[in-house]
Design a protein around this motif. Structure first.
Motif: not given
Length: 427
Positions: A212-213, A269-274, A218-228, A284-288
């Motif tokens: 899941n993470v 994602t939050d659980a694995l960060r914790a 992957k979704v956040s990365l394509i969203n970041e690329l999409g924003n750029i 750090e990457l999961l925070d991003a």
């Protein structure tokens, strides 16, 4: 086989219907009497494509009760209850532990060996260190009367039945051969022969989180690329199409937009960060990954602000469920969008084709929930698209009723038309 499914949320209810469809006799156990009554009436307790058909077609193999004593008549129990998040993102195991305790009390009076498979999402070590001792308190030592396994699910809401029947993989985490044989028998009737990963309980638990993470990232990365891409006037969907042709990347989860939600991606994602911080590791990457996801709704509203002032004006929100083909609003990107519009002083009118309006109204009562997209659009100075329901792609003349045809699309589903000011979030 005769199996019991403890907990009838999205995972448990889907498991009940699918196992019955494979030919097993299934007893659903839930403390909610209304849920039990729904299952006994042949109806799944939530909306999920094809699930109602399975309940109807296999009604003679499905029963439901609030009494844990029913597990004594079964060969295997699946724990599928929720593991909700605490304020710091870590999981709260109390519901799972309560189920384990009740299960142990029932197993104490069972004469034959029983397999307990945990499908509830659990941090590595939780089953061995917390769940097993709770069962042992009443049932006796593990290995004599029962054995445990971690058997994570990888189904997505909206396609859960197909995902179960045609899985990419099966993960069977246990060190007990009897439990392993039981799980093999449970899944043997599947129409395909998926890859089977036989591993330890800790590894199986981590595989669920990792899956899941990684997808959330992957979704956040394509969203970041999409924003750029948006800043440079580039269509991110053309870019993503080319990326997807690379078999190292793959085409799935490359639709940039307003972000991910649901019950799994945010919580896991939050659980694995914790969990990482619990071991003094900074993820750090999961925070991003989470940071980008939180940015997308704000960017959607910023684009709307460029074209129209919304204070004391009607704004339509199209889509409330976190994704199509479900009525689930957990983690829905519509929540920060509605909150942001209300902070701007907008009069929000919202529509979703599912029953999501009923649950959203409990959290956001000061919203006009309409029974159609056209009713939400009527008199609006702007519209934001949050969920890519297919019917939104068929809207056309409905936009004529808007006071101003300003549409900011967070899912690339609306067709731009003459007279419309159209903005794509990442294109």
């Amino acid at each position: 086989m005769h199996v019991s499914v403890i907990g009838s949320g999205y995972v448990g209810a889907t498991l009940t219907g699918c196992l019955a469809a494979l030919g097993h006799e299934v007893t659903a156990i839930d403390i909610d009497e209304s849920v039990v009554a729904s299952i006994e009436a042949g109806e799944p307790p939530m909306a999920e494509p094809r699930l109602g058909e399975l309940y109807d077609e296999n009604a003679d193999r499905i029963s439901a009760t609030t009494d844990y004593a029913a597990v004594r008549e079964t060969d295997c129990s699946f724990i599928t209850v929720q593991t909700p998040a605490r304020e710091d993102g870590s999981i709260d195991p109390s519901v799972v532990l309560a189920a384990a305790e009740s299960l142990g009390e029932a197993l104490a009076q069972k004469e034959t060996f029983h397999t307990v498979a945990v499908k509830s999402t659990a941090i590595p070590g939780m089953v061995e260190e917390e769940v097993v001792p709770r069962i042992e308190q009443a049932a006796g030592p593990e290995g004599e009367t029962f054995a445990t396994a971690v058997n994570p699910e990888f189904q997505a809401q909206g396609s859960a039945v197909d995902d179960f029947m045609h899985p990419d993989k099966l993960v069977l985490g246990t060190d007990d051969d009897r439990a392993l044989d039981t799980l093999r028998s449970v899944y043997d009737p599947l129409p395909d022969e998926p890859p089977v990963v036989e591993t330890g309980r800790r590894e199986a638990a981590m595989m669920k989180y990792a899956n899941n993470v990684f997808l959330a990232a992957k979704v956040s990365l394509i969203n970041e690329l999409g924003n750029i891409c948006k800043e440079y006037g580039v269509d991110s969907y053309e870019v993503a199409e080319a990326m997807g042709l690379d078999d190292r990347i793959g085409a799935q989860f490359l639709r940039s937009g307003v972000g991910w939600g649901g019950s799994c991606f945010p919580k896991d994602t939050d659980a694995l960060r914790a969990a990482a911080r619990d071991r003094d590791y900074e993820p750090e990457l999961l925070d991003a990954v989470v940071g980008v996801n939180e940015t997308q709704p704000r960017r959607l509203l910023d684009l709307l602000d460029r074209h129209v002032g919304v204070t004391d004006e009607r704004v339509a929100v199209l889509g409330l469920a976190f994704k199509p083909d479900t009525d689930d609003i957990r983690g829905s990107r519509a929540k920060p969008v509605i909150a942001g519009l209300q902070e701007r002083g907008a009069d929000v009118a919202a529509y979703d084709p599912s029953d999501a309006s009923e649950t959203m109204a409990r959290e956001y009562p000061d919203v006009e929930y309409t029974d159609s997209a056209s009713a939400a659009l009527d008199g609006a100075v702007g519209a934001v698209v949050v969920t890519d329901w297919p019917e939104f792609g068929e809207l056309d003349a409905e936009f004529d009723a808007m006071a101003r045809q300003v549409v900011v699309d967070g899912r690339r589903i609306v067709e731009a038309r003459e007279g419309m000011t159209y903005e794509g979030l990442t294109w």
